[in-house]
Write a protein that holds these residues in place. Structure first.
Motif, PDB file in Angstrom:
ATOM      1  N   PHE A  73      14.913  97.681  20.982  1.00 13.88           N
ATOM      2  CA  PHE A  73      15.042  99.081  20.514  1.00 13.88           C
ATOM      3  C   PHE A  73      15.130  99.170  19.036  1.00 13.88           C
ATOM      4  O   PHE A  73      14.271  99.450  18.296  1.00 13.88           O
ATOM      5  CB  PHE A  73      16.148  99.761  21.410  1.00 13.88           C
ATOM      6  N   ILE A  74      16.585  98.905  18.752  1.00 11.18           N
ATOM      7  CA  ILE A  74      16.823  99.164  17.364  1.00 11.18           C
ATOM      8  C   ILE A  74      16.015  98.067  16.513  1.00 11.18           C
ATOM      9  O   ILE A  74      15.574  98.442  15.334  1.00 11.18           O
ATOM     10  CB  ILE A  74      18.432  98.964  17.110  1.00 11.18           C
ATOM     11  N   PRO A 131      27.328  99.917  16.149  1.00  9.15           N
ATOM     12  CA  PRO A 131      26.464 100.998  16.254  1.00  9.15           C
ATOM     13  C   PRO A 131      27.205 101.940  17.484  1.00  9.15           C
ATOM     14  O   PRO A 131      27.818 101.088  18.439  1.00  9.15           O
ATOM     15  CB  PRO A 131      25.143 100.547  16.756  1.00  9.15           C
ATOM     16  N   HIS A 132      27.293 103.197  17.309  1.00 14.42           N
ATOM     17  CA  HIS A 132      27.747 104.056  18.400  1.00 14.42           C
ATOM     18  C   HIS A 132      26.607 104.822  18.933  1.00 14.42           C
ATOM     19  O   HIS A 132      26.375 105.848  18.577  1.00 14.42           O
ATOM     20  CB  HIS A 132      28.896 104.855  17.737  1.00 14.42           C
ATOM     21  N   ASN A 133      26.342 104.355  20.289  1.00 13.27           N
ATOM     22  CA  ASN A 133      25.364 105.252  21.033  1.00 13.27           C
ATOM     23  C   ASN A 133      24.068 105.635  20.349  1.00 13.27           C
ATOM     24  O   ASN A 133      23.984 106.969  20.273  1.00 13.27           O
ATOM     25  CB  ASN A 133      26.265 106.396  21.637  1.00 13.27           C
ATOM     26  N   ILE A 134      23.241 104.730  20.106  1.00 12.53           N
ATOM     27  CA  ILE A 134      22.175 104.961  19.345  1.00 12.53           C
ATOM     28  C   ILE A 134      20.984 105.481  20.583  1.00 12.53           C
ATOM     29  O   ILE A 134      21.145 104.387  21.408  1.00 12.53           O
ATOM     30  CB  ILE A 134      21.643 103.643  18.540  1.00 12.53           C
ATOM     31  N   PHE A 135      20.214 106.176  20.162  1.00 11.18           N
ATOM     32  CA  PHE A 135      19.260 106.554  20.988  1.00 11.18           C
ATOM     33  C   PHE A 135      18.039 107.129  20.602  1.00 11.18           C
ATOM     34  O   PHE A 135      17.983 107.158  19.196  1.00 11.18           O
ATOM     35  CB  PHE A 135      19.788 108.117  21.828  1.00 11.18           C
ATOM     36  N   GLY A 136      16.837 107.050  21.174  1.00  8.90           N
ATOM     37  CA  GLY A 136      15.550 107.474  20.439  1.00  8.90           C
ATOM     38  C   GLY A 136      14.451 107.100  21.299  1.00  8.90           C
ATOM     39  O   GLY A 136      14.699 106.625  22.512  1.00  8.90           O
ATOM     40  N   PRO A 137      13.302 107.408  21.381  1.00  8.21           N
ATOM     41  CA  PRO A 137      11.990 106.978  21.885  1.00  8.21           C
ATOM     42  C   PRO A 137      11.946 105.452  22.334  1.00  8.21           C
ATOM     43  O   PRO A 137      12.291 104.687  21.295  1.00  8.21           O
ATOM     44  CB  PRO A 137      10.764 107.635  21.139  1.00  8.21           C
ATOM     45  N   ASP A 138      11.565 105.085  23.401  1.00  4.92           N
ATOM     46  CA  ASP A 138      11.534 103.503  23.793  1.00  4.92           C
ATOM     47  C   ASP A 138      12.755 103.014  23.722  1.00  4.92           C
ATOM     48  O   ASP A 138      12.520 101.657  23.155  1.00  4.92           O
ATOM     49  CB  ASP A 138      10.349 103.128  22.860  1.00  4.92           C
ATOM     50  N   PHE A 161      26.290 110.603  20.007  1.00  3.47           N
ATOM     51  CA  PHE A 161      25.132 109.933  19.739  1.00  3.47           C
ATOM     52  C   PHE A 161      24.300 110.175  18.376  1.00  3.47           C
ATOM     53  O   PHE A 161      24.410 111.001  18.026  1.00  3.47           O
ATOM     54  CB  PHE A 161      24.201 110.663  20.734  1.00  3.47           C
ATOM     55  N   LEU A 162      23.633 108.899  18.092  1.00  4.36           N
ATOM     56  CA  LEU A 162      22.941 108.993  17.021  1.00  4.36           C
ATOM     57  C   LEU A 162      21.543 108.367  16.776  1.00  4.36           C
ATOM     58  O   LEU A 162      21.144 107.447  17.712  1.00  4.36           O
ATOM     59  CB  LEU A 162      23.635 107.782  15.928  1.00  4.36           C
TER      60      LEU A 162
END
Length: 326
Positions: A13-14, A177-184, A221-222
Motif C-alpha cells: 500500500f504505502i 507511521p500512524h494509521n495511514i489510509f487511502g484507496p487500495d 488517521f493520515l
C-alpha cells in the motif's frame, strides 16, 4: 543522472504510493517485492519506469543484486494488517526481523549510503503520553499475545537499523507511521472493513453495525499522499539516526469514524459495541512536532481522504482476493 532508490515492499500500500511519487519526482526506482501481499498493479501507471525484483526480502543475496548502485533503500516490506498479527504471527516475525537483517546487511554489502526503515505506532502499544512523542519508551506488554508479533518485530528492526547504522551508513532514519489510509490499502484494516460493512448494510437496508470495543477508542488517521510526502521530507531534510512520527494530530473515536463512513456511503448506522481484542490500544495519536519542524504538515482532511477511499472500495468491492494475508 537521476538518483536511484530501492523500495522494498513497493507492491504494498504505502510502498506503491511512494514508488509512484519517487518516479514522478525524477528518481530511478527499483521495487523489491515477492508479491505475496503486494501487487504490481498498484504501480502499473509507472511500471515502465520501475525495475522490479520479484524476490523475498529475507534473501540477502538477491537483495544485494537489487541494491547495487542505489543511493537509498526505503525498507517498507512487512506482513501488516491487524488480523495477520493474531493469525500469522510466525510469518509476521520472520519477515519483520529476518527481513531487517537481510536488508541492512545487503545494503552494507552493496555500499548503499542511506537507509530508511518503516517502523510502526505499534512499538508503543498503550502509550502513556497522548499526543505521543518519539521519545517515550517502547513497550512489549505480553510476549504470549500474538498481537505483539508485529510491534515486537519492529522494535527489533529499529535496533538493527540504528546499531548497524552507527558505522556503515551516511544516513539511517526510522519513520513511525500512524494509521495511514487511502484507496487500495488492502482488506484487513479498519477503514476498508468499515467501508465494506457499511456498503453491505446499505444494500441490506439494515444499518446494524457491529464494532470491536465500545467505540470510544481513538485513533488519528493520515491520508497516504501526506504520508509519502512526509517520508520524502524526512529523507531530504531530516538527520542521521533520527526517528520521526508521520501521522495526524486529529484524534477521533472509532464510533465517529464509523459514522463518517456511513454518512459518505449514505446510511445511518446503528453502531453496536462488542468485545475489544486482547491487546488492543484504547488511544493513539502522535505528536508530529518534529516533522513540522522540517516544514511538513498534512494537507488532506480526514473527510476528503475518506471520500476518496470509499469511492475506491465501492468500485472495487468485488475484487477482494482469496489470499488470506491481504
Amino acid at each position: 543522472m537521476s538518483r536511484r532508490a530501492v523500495v522494498t515492499g513497493g507492491g504494498g500500500f504505502i510502498g506503491a504510493y511512494l514508488t509512484k511519487r519517487m518516479v514522478a519526482d525524477g528518481w530511478s526506482v527499483a521495487v523489491v517485492d515477492n508479491m505475496v501481499r503486494g501487487d504490481a498493479r498498484r504501480f502499473a501507471d509507472v511500471a515502465d519506469d520501475v525495475e522490479l525484483f520479484t524476490c523475498d526480502v529475507r534473501d540477502q543475496a538477491a537483495l544485494e543484486k537489487a541494491f547495487a548502485g542505489a543511493d537509498v533503500v526505503m525498507h517498507l516490506a512487512a506482513v501488516n494488517g491487524t488480523e495477520n498479527f493474531y493469525t500469522n504471527p510466525e510469518l509476521v516475525l520472520e519477515v519483520g526481523m529476518l527481513g531487517a537483517l537481510a536488508v541492512t546487511n545487503a545494503a552494507r554489502a552493496a555500499d548503499v549510503p542511506d537507509l530508511v526503515f518503516a517502523s510502526t505506532a505499534e512499538v508503543y502499544q498503550t502509550p502513556a503520553v497522548i499526543p505521543t512523542p518519539e521519545t517515550i519508551p517502547l513497550m512489549l506488554p505480553d510476549s504470549l499475545n500474538p498481537r505483539y508479533s508485529y510491534g515486537g518485530g519492529k522494535i527489533v528492526s529499529e535496533l538493527i537499523a540504528f546499531n548497524y547504522g552507527r558505522e556503515h551508513y551516511r544516513k539511517v532514519q526510522i519513520f513511525r507511521p500512524h494509521n495511514i489510509f487511502g484507496p487500495d490499502m488492502g482488506w484487513k484494516h479498519v477503514e476498508p472493513q468499515f467501508i465494506m460493512r457499511a456498503l453491505a448494510a446499505k444494500d441490506a437496508g439494515d444499518g446494524t453495525f457491529p464494532i470491536q470495543g465500545d467505540g470510544t477508542e481513538t485513533r488519528s488517521f493520515l491520508y497516504v499522499d501526506d504520508c509519502v510526502d512526509g517520508i520524502l521530507t524526512m529523507y531530504e531534510k531530516g538527520g542521521h539516526r533520527e526517528i520521526y512520527h508521520i501521522g495526524s494530530e486529529d484524534e477521533i473515536t472509532i464510533r465517529e469514524l464509523a459514522g463518517r463512513i456511513g454518512k459518505i456511503v449514505g446510511i445511518d448506522l446503528d453502531i453496536r459495541p462488542g468485545a475489544l481484542p486482547e491487546g488492543g490500544t484504547r488511544r493513539r495519536c502522535p505528536d508530529v512536532t518534529k516533522m513540522r519542524g522540517l516544514g511538513w504538515s498534512p494537507l488532506v482532511s480526514l473527510d476528503d481522504g475518506l471520500e476518496r477511499t470509499v469511492a475506491w472500495y465501492r468500485e472495487h468491492r468485488d475484487d477482494k482476493p482469496a489470499n488470506d494475508l491481504m
